[in-house]
Design a protein around this motif. Structure first.
Motif, mmCIF file in Angstrom:
data_model
loop_
_atom_site.group_PDB
_atom_site.id
_atom_site.type_symbol
_atom_site.label_atom_id
_atom_site.label_comp_id
_atom_site.label_asym_id
_atom_site.label_seq_id
_atom_site.Cartn_x
_atom_site.Cartn_y
_atom_site.Cartn_z
ATOM 1 N N THR A 140 -10.034 15.681 -24.073
ATOM 2 C CA THR A 140 -9.142 15.358 -22.757
ATOM 3 C C THR A 140 -8.654 13.948 -22.826
ATOM 4 O OG1 THR A 140 -11.071 14.929 -21.602
ATOM 5 C CG2 THR A 140 -10.383 17.255 -21.398
ATOM 6 N N ARG A 141 -7.350 13.766 -22.379
ATOM 7 C CA ARG A 141 -6.774 12.451 -22.397
ATOM 8 C C ARG A 141 -6.149 11.880 -20.963
ATOM 9 N NH1 ARG A 141 -4.833 9.933 -26.998
ATOM 10 N NH2 ARG A 141 -5.307 12.029 -28.256
ATOM 11 N N PHE A 142 -6.788 10.999 -20.624
ATOM 12 C CA PHE A 142 -6.169 10.231 -19.560
ATOM 13 C C PHE A 142 -6.813 8.910 -19.238
ATOM 14 C CE2 PHE A 142 -9.740 12.852 -18.141
ATOM 15 C CZ PHE A 142 -10.741 11.919 -17.246
ATOM 16 N N GLU A 143 -6.442 8.202 -18.567
ATOM 17 C CA GLU A 143 -6.996 6.735 -18.458
ATOM 18 C C GLU A 143 -8.075 6.814 -17.478
ATOM 19 O OE1 GLU A 143 -6.231 3.997 -20.198
ATOM 20 O OE2 GLU A 143 -4.496 5.167 -21.247
ATOM 21 N N PRO A 144 -9.253 5.795 -17.815
ATOM 22 C CA PRO A 144 -9.196 4.867 -18.943
ATOM 23 C C PRO A 144 -9.659 5.504 -20.115
ATOM 24 C CG PRO A 144 -11.097 4.728 -17.517
ATOM 25 C CD PRO A 144 -10.171 5.575 -16.797
ATOM 26 N N ALA A 145 -9.092 4.948 -21.087
ATOM 27 C CA ALA A 145 -9.260 5.416 -22.604
ATOM 28 C C ALA A 145 -9.377 4.284 -23.456
ATOM 29 C CB ALA A 145 -8.321 6.559 -22.896
ATOM 30 N N GLY A 146 -9.535 4.354 -24.914
ATOM 31 C CA GLY A 146 -9.591 3.284 -25.889
ATOM 32 C C GLY A 146 -11.128 3.078 -26.337
ATOM 33 N N ALA A 147 -11.426 1.783 -26.714
ATOM 34 C CA ALA A 147 -12.711 1.418 -27.479
ATOM 35 C C ALA A 147 -13.623 1.711 -26.396
ATOM 36 C CB ALA A 147 -12.380 0.061 -27.893
ATOM 37 N N VAL A 148 -14.834 2.178 -27.286
ATOM 38 C CA VAL A 148 -16.060 2.319 -26.582
ATOM 39 C C VAL A 148 -17.007 1.247 -27.104
ATOM 40 C CG1 VAL A 148 -18.053 3.924 -26.024
ATOM 41 C CG2 VAL A 148 -15.570 4.800 -26.211
ATOM 42 N N THR A 149 -17.590 0.543 -26.359
ATOM 43 C CA THR A 149 -18.853 -0.452 -26.550
ATOM 44 C C THR A 149 -20.055 -0.089 -25.939
ATOM 45 O OG1 THR A 149 -18.070 -1.928 -24.958
ATOM 46 C CG2 THR A 149 -17.033 -2.307 -27.006
ATOM 47 N N GLY A 150 -21.113 -0.502 -26.670
ATOM 48 C CA GLY A 150 -22.290 -0.061 -25.979
ATOM 49 C C GLY A 150 -22.984 1.231 -26.517
ATOM 50 N N ASN A 151 -22.371 2.179 -27.204
ATOM 51 C CA ASN A 151 -22.757 3.430 -27.796
ATOM 52 C C ASN A 151 -22.915 3.305 -29.175
ATOM 53 O OD1 ASN A 151 -22.842 6.418 -28.719
ATOM 54 N ND2 ASN A 151 -22.852 6.583 -26.419
ATOM 55 N N LYS B 257 -14.603 5.200 -29.866
ATOM 56 C CA LYS B 257 -13.339 5.194 -29.106
ATOM 57 C C LYS B 257 -13.512 6.426 -28.668
ATOM 58 C CE LYS B 257 -11.177 6.487 -33.368
ATOM 59 N NZ LYS B 257 -11.985 6.387 -34.171
ATOM 60 N N ALA B 258 -12.678 6.440 -27.407
ATOM 61 C CA ALA B 258 -12.704 7.903 -26.609
ATOM 62 C C ALA B 258 -11.194 8.107 -25.915
ATOM 63 C CB ALA B 258 -13.785 8.010 -25.445
ATOM 64 N N THR B 259 -10.898 9.139 -25.939
ATOM 65 C CA THR B 259 -9.457 9.507 -25.235
ATOM 66 C C THR B 259 -9.439 9.542 -23.803
ATOM 67 O OG1 THR B 259 -9.725 11.874 -25.448
ATOM 68 C CG2 THR B 259 -8.547 10.434 -27.140
ATOM 69 N N SER B 260 -10.644 9.510 -23.053
ATOM 70 C CA SER B 260 -10.919 9.481 -21.513
ATOM 71 C C SER B 260 -12.262 9.316 -21.356
ATOM 72 C CB SER B 260 -10.296 10.872 -21.061
ATOM 73 O OG SER B 260 -11.226 11.909 -21.344
ATOM 74 N N ILE B 261 -12.794 9.342 -20.237
ATOM 75 C CA ILE B 261 -14.086 9.156 -19.609
ATOM 76 C C ILE B 261 -14.933 10.508 -19.942
ATOM 77 C CG2 ILE B 261 -15.715 9.132 -17.886
ATOM 78 C CD1 ILE B 261 -14.329 6.321 -18.436
ATOM 79 N N LEU B 262 -14.374 11.587 -19.935
ATOM 80 C CA LEU B 262 -14.865 12.943 -19.986
ATOM 81 C C LEU B 262 -15.138 13.081 -21.534
ATOM 82 C CD1 LEU B 262 -13.127 15.218 -17.482
ATOM 83 C CD2 LEU B 262 -15.161 13.979 -17.038
ATOM 84 N N ASP B 263 -13.846 12.567 -22.409
ATOM 85 C CA ASP B 263 -14.253 12.762 -23.640
ATOM 86 C C ASP B 263 -15.379 12.175 -24.390
ATOM 87 O OD1 ASP B 263 -13.410 13.384 -26.342
ATOM 88 O OD2 ASP B 263 -12.881 11.309 -26.343
ATOM 89 N N TYR B 264 -15.574 10.857 -23.762
ATOM 90 C CA TYR B 264 -16.772 9.943 -24.179
ATOM 91 C C TYR B 264 -18.089 10.706 -23.648
ATOM 92 C CZ TYR B 264 -20.502 6.964 -23.254
ATOM 93 O OH TYR B 264 -21.690 6.211 -23.188
ATOM 94 N N ILE B 265 -18.276 11.279 -22.427
ATOM 95 C CA ILE B 265 -19.196 11.849 -21.786
ATOM 96 C C ILE B 265 -19.785 12.721 -22.599
ATOM 97 C CG2 ILE B 265 -20.184 12.907 -19.811
ATOM 98 C CD1 ILE B 265 -20.115 9.676 -19.396
#
Length: 751
Positions: A603-614, A619-627
Motif C-alpha cells: 500500500t502506498r502513502f506517506e511516510p514512505a521510503g528508506a527503512v533503517t533498523g530492520n 525500503k517500504a511504500t508506507s507504514i502498513l507495507d513495512y509492518i
C-alpha cells in the motif's frame, strides 16, 4: 373586589389546589410564543428530522450505558480495547476511567441524561395552511414522535402571566359551588391582569356531577361552566342560556381590562396541578388513584357514584382496594408460583406490591422480594434482578407467553373493576374521538374560540381536519413508531445469532494444526495468555520512527500487535493505535495473518521510503507495507517480501557450518522464545539436548548401553567449540551432541 380580598381568595384557592400558582405561559405550554408559519414540505421534513435525531440520541445513550454496565467495575485493558473496537466512544471510556467507580457512575449518568432529554420544541403552523397534500409528511413526522400545533390564532408570548383553574374542585357532594367558582375566577382574572387563565378539569367536573361526558347534558354543563368562568375572570357577559343551566341569573359585561380565558391541553399537567383529574376539555382517562393503602377511586369517580348509585360505593371501593390478590391469581397463579419455590412471605410481598399499583416487573424485582428470598428460596443471584422482575420469572421457568399474559392481566384488572362499576351506574368512561370533538366545540362556543384539542397520532388526521373546520386549534401528539413486523423478526434472528456466538465464545480453544498460518477458531475469540511472548522491533520509515510490539499465543502464533509513533500528530497516532487493535481482534477471532498481509503489503502513502533498523527490509511504500512485510517475514517465512538475507545463527558463522540443516523451530522452543523474534527458525545457540539425543540414538536398536549415554566429556568439540562431547564406544570414540561431529579416538582431541 379589593386587593387584599383578591390575595386572600387566591391564596386559599392555591392551598386547596383549585388554582395554580402564577407562572409564565411558556412554563405551561411548550409552544408558547412561537410564531405561526405556513406548512411546507421542507418545514415538515425538518420537524421529522429533529425528532428522529432526539430519539436516536436517547437510544445511543442507553446503548452506551449498557455497554459500560456489561464491562463491570474493573475491566481489563483487553476488554476495554474490544469495547472500543465494538463502538464504545473513546471520550466516554476516558470519562469512565477518570474517576473511581467511573463505569457504574458514567452508565447511571447516561441513563439519567436519556430520561431527562427534552424533546425539540413543538412546531406551530397556521391551521389555514393545513392541506391534504401534506398528510403523508405530517404522518411521517408524527411517527417520529413530533408535537405539531395547528393554531387558529397567534399564541401569547412565552413570558405572559398565566394561571390554571381546576373547575372540578368546585364540585362538592352537594353539586357545583357556583359562588366559589365565580369568586376564584374573578380573583384569578384580576391577579394575572391581561394575562391568561387556562381552564382545566372540565371532564372531571362533568363526571363529578354524575353526567356522562358524551351526553347532551354533560356538554351543556361544561359550556355553562366555561361561560361562568369567562364572565367573572374576563368581565364578559353571562348569557341567559348558560345561566339557566346552572340555575343562575344572566350577567352583563363589565368595562374593565380583562384577561384571556382559554382551554389548552397542558403537557406537564401532573407537575403543575397534581390533583387535577382531567386535562382541558378532554375526558377523564382513568378513575384510579394510588395511595399508601393501594389503589382507590379518584375524587371525581367517588362523587359520580355517590350521586348515581350511592348504595354501591362501599362495595366498589372494597373491590378496587383488594385487586392485588386477584391480579396475582389471574396473572400467574399462586399455586404455580409455590411449585417454583415462592414462599408465602414472597407471595405476600408480591400481592401487596401489585395492590399498590406496581407493574409486574417491579413487583417481582429484588427491591420487593428482598435478597434473602431470591438467594435462599429461589437459589438465584439477587443482583441480576434489580429492576427487572420479568427476568426472574423467566429464570423460574415461566414462558414468554405466560409473562406476556400476566402483564396484560395485571395492567387491566383494577381498571376493569372500575370500568364495570361505572357501567353499572350508567356512566361511560370509554368515549370516542367524535364525542371529545363535540364536547370541545360546545366549550369553544361558550368562550368565543380560544380552545385547543389534543389529537393523538393514533387518531389519524381526520379528527384534526374536523377540529379545524369547527374553528378549533389542534395539537397533534405523535407517537414514535415501534419496529414493524419485518424489523422485529429480523431483530429476533440477529439476537438469536448473538446468543449463539456468545455461547460459542465459551468453548475452549483447540490449537490448530498450523499455528503460524491458521486462525484460532472460526467464530470464538481466543484470548492471549496473561504472560506472553513477543518482540519489539524499532525501525525508521522515511525518517519516521516506528515501534512494532507483538504478542504471541502459547504455540507461537501471532495474536496481537501494537504500533507506537511517538512524534506523529495525535490524529495519525490514534488512527494507527486503533488500526492495531482492530488487527489484533481479527487475529484472535481466527483471521489468518496471510489475509492481512495480502491486503496491506505494498500500500502506498506517506511516510514512505528508506527503512533503517530492520535487518530484512530496507525500503517500504508506507507504514502498513513495512509492518505487514515484517510480520510476514517473521511469522510466515515469506522471504520473498524481504530485500536482505541474514542468518539467525547465534555464533554468526553463516549457514554452511552444518548446524542450519536441523535448526527448525519446535514446539519446545515455542515455550521459551518468540517465534517472530527468531523468524521461525531455531538459533544454533539454543539446543534442546534431550530431544536431540533421542532423535540421534532412536535408530540404534537393541543397544541399551548406547541409549544410556555417559555424561559429557570435559573437552571441547574441535569443530564447533561446544562442551557437548560424549563417548560412544569403549575404544574412546566420541560424538558432539551439538554439531554431530564424530571423533575416532578421544586422544585426537587437542588439550
Amino acid at each position: 373586589m379589593k386587593t387584599a380580598e383578591i390575595a386572600s381568595i387566591v391564596e386559599a384557592a392555591e392551598t386547596d389546589g383549585l388554582l395554580s400558582p402564577e407562572m409564565e405561559f411558556g412554563t405551561a405550554f411548550r409552544a408558547a410564543g412561537k410564531r405561526r408559519r405556513p406548512i411546507t414540505e421542507e418545514s415538515l421534513r425538518n420537524v421529522a428530522s429533529a425528532y428522529a435525531s432526539a430519539g436516536l440520541l436517547g437510544a445511543s445513550q442507553i446503548a452506551t450505558a449498557e455497554m459500560l454496565e456489561r464491562l463491570g467495575n474493573a475491566p481489563r485493558n483487553a476488554e476495554l480495547a474490544e469495547a472500543v473496537a465494538s463502538g464504545l466512544p473513546q471520550d466516554i471510556l476516558e470519562e469512565a476511567l477518570r474517576q473511581p467507580d467511573g463505569f457504574a457512575r458514567t452508565a447511571e449518568a447516561l441513563r439519567i441524561a436519556a430520561a431527562n432529554n427534552q424533546p425539540p420544541p413543538a412546531a406551530v403552523f397556521s391551521a389555514e395552511s393545513a392541506d391534504a397534500e401534506f398528510d403523508t409528511l405530517l404522518l411521517s413526522a408524527l411517527k417520529e414522535g413530533a408535537e405539531i400545533l395547528l393554531a387558529q390564532d397567534d399564541l401569547a408570548p412565552a413570558r405572559t402571566a398565566c394561571r390554571l383553574l381546576d373547575v372540578s374542585l368546585a364540585v362538592s357532594p352537594d353539586g357545583l359551588e357556583t359562588d366559589l367558582l365565580s369568586s376564584v375566577a374573578e380573583a384569578a382574572g384580576k391577579s394575572v391582569g391581561d394575562g391568561l387563565l387556562l381552564i382545566q378539569g372540565l371532564g372531571a367536573a362533568v363526571l363529578s356531577l354524575g353526567l356522562s361526558y358524551d351526553s347532551d347534558d354533560g356538554r351543556s354543563v361544561a359550556a355553562a361552566i366555561c361561560a361562568l368562568v369567562k364572565a367573572h375572570a374576563a368581565g364578559s357577559s353571562l348569557a341567559a342560556s348558560y345561566a339557566s343551566v346552572l340555575g343562575l341569573e344572566a350577567r352583563r359585561a363589565t368595562s374593565r381590562k380583562s384577561c384571556t380565558v382559554a382551554i389548552l391541553p397542558i403537557t406537564d399537567l401532573a407537575d403543575l396541578m397534581p390533583e387535577c383529574e382531567s386535562e382541558g376539555a378532554g375526558p377523564v382517562r382513568t378513575v384510579l388513584a394510588y395511595s399508601d393503602d393501594g389503589p382507590t377511586l379518584a375524587r371525581c369517580a367517588r362523587l359520580a357514584i355517590s350521586r348515581t348509585a350511592p348504595e354501591s360505593l362501599p362495595t366498589i371501593l372494597d373491590r378496587v382496594a383488594n385487586c392485588g390478590g386477584e391480579d396475582l391469581e389471574a396473572a400467574l397463579g399462586a399455586d404455580r408460583l409455590r411449585d417454583r419455590g415462592f414462599s408465602e412471605a414472597a407471595l405476600d410481598r408480591v400481592t401487596r406490591a401489585l395492590s399498590d399499583g406496581l407493574p409486574l416487573n417491579a413487583a417481582f424485582s429484588r427491591w420487593v422480594l428482598g435478597d434473602e428470598i431470591i438467594s435462599e428460596d429461589l437459589k438465584l443471584a439477587p443482583e441480576n434482578f434489580d429492576s427487572d422482575g420479568l427476568a426472574l420469572l423467566s429464570a423460574m421457568g415461566f414462558s414468554r407467553k405466560d409473562i406476556s399474559n400476566a402483564e396484560a392481566a395485571v395492567d387491566g384488572t383494577v381498571e376493569d373493576v372500575a370500568t364495570n362499576a361505572f357501567r353499572q351506574c350508567g356512566l361511560n368512561l370509554s368515549v370516542g374521538s367524535e364525542a371529545e370533538l363535540a364536547f370541545a366545540m360546545a366549550c369553544s362556543e361558550a368562550l368565543g374560540g380560544q380552545t385547543t384539542v389534543r389529537v393523538n397520532g393514533r387518531d389519524g388526521l381526520d379528527l384534526a381536519d374536523k377540529a379545524i373546520e369547527a374553528g378549533l386549534s389542534a395539537l397533534l401528539i405523535g407517537i414514535r413508531a415501534s419496529a414493524n413486523e419485518e424489523v422485529a423478526e429480523r431483530m429476533d434472528h440477529i439476537l438469536s445469532l448473538a446468543d449463539e456466538l456468545a455461547a460459542e465464545a465459551e468453548i475452549p480453544h483447540e490449537s490448530p494444526q498450523s499455528p503460524a498460518i491458521a486462525g484460532h477458531g472460526p467464530n470464538a475469540r481466543t484470548r492471549l495468555p496473561d504472560r506472553r511472548k513477543g518482540y519489539i522491533q524499532k525501525a525508521s520509515v522515511g525518517g519516521h520512527k516506528v515501534y512494532l510490539h507483538t504478542g504471541e499465543f502459547d504455540d507461537g502464533a501471532l495474536g496481537e500487535i501494537f504500533l507506537d509513533m511517538h512524534k506523529e500528530g495525535a490524529a495519525f497516532r490514534s488512527l494507527m493505535n486503533n488500526f492495531a487493535i482492530a488487527t489484533s481482534i481479527g487475529l484472535q477471532y481466527g483471521v489468518p495473518l496471510e489475509e492481512f498481509v495480502d491486503a496491506f503489503v505494498f500500500t502506498r502513502f506517506e511516510p514512505a521510503g528508506a527503512v533503517t533498523g530492520n535487518d530484512r527490509i530496507t525500503k517500504a511504500t508506507s507504514i502498513l507495507d513495512y509492518i505487514f512485510r515484517e510480520l510476514a517475514v517473521s511469522y510466515l517465512g515469506r522471504d520473498d517480501l524481504a530485500e536482505a538475507d541474514v542468518t539467525h545463527d547465534g555464533l554468526g558463522r553463516g549457514a554452511g557450518d552444518g548446524t542450519r540443516e536441523t535448526a527448525e523451530f519446535t514446539e519446545e522452543a515455542a515455550q521459551l522464545i518468540s517465534r517472530g523474534f527468531s523468524r521461525g527458525q531455531l538459533p544454533d545457540n539454543i539446543v534442546i539436548l534431550d530431544k536431540k539425543r533421542e532423535e540421534k540414538l532412536s535408530g540404534e536398536e537393541g543397544d541399551d548401553e548406547t541409549l544410556n549415554a555417559p555424561a559429557y566429556l570435559t573437552d571441547a568439540c574441535p569443530n564447533c567449540g561446544s562442551f557437548t562431547l560424549f563417548q560412544i564406544s569403549e575404544d574412546g570414540d566420541a560424538e558432539c551432541d551439538t554439531c554431530g561431529q564424530e571423533l575416532q579416538d578421544t586422544s585426537e582431541v587437542p588439550s
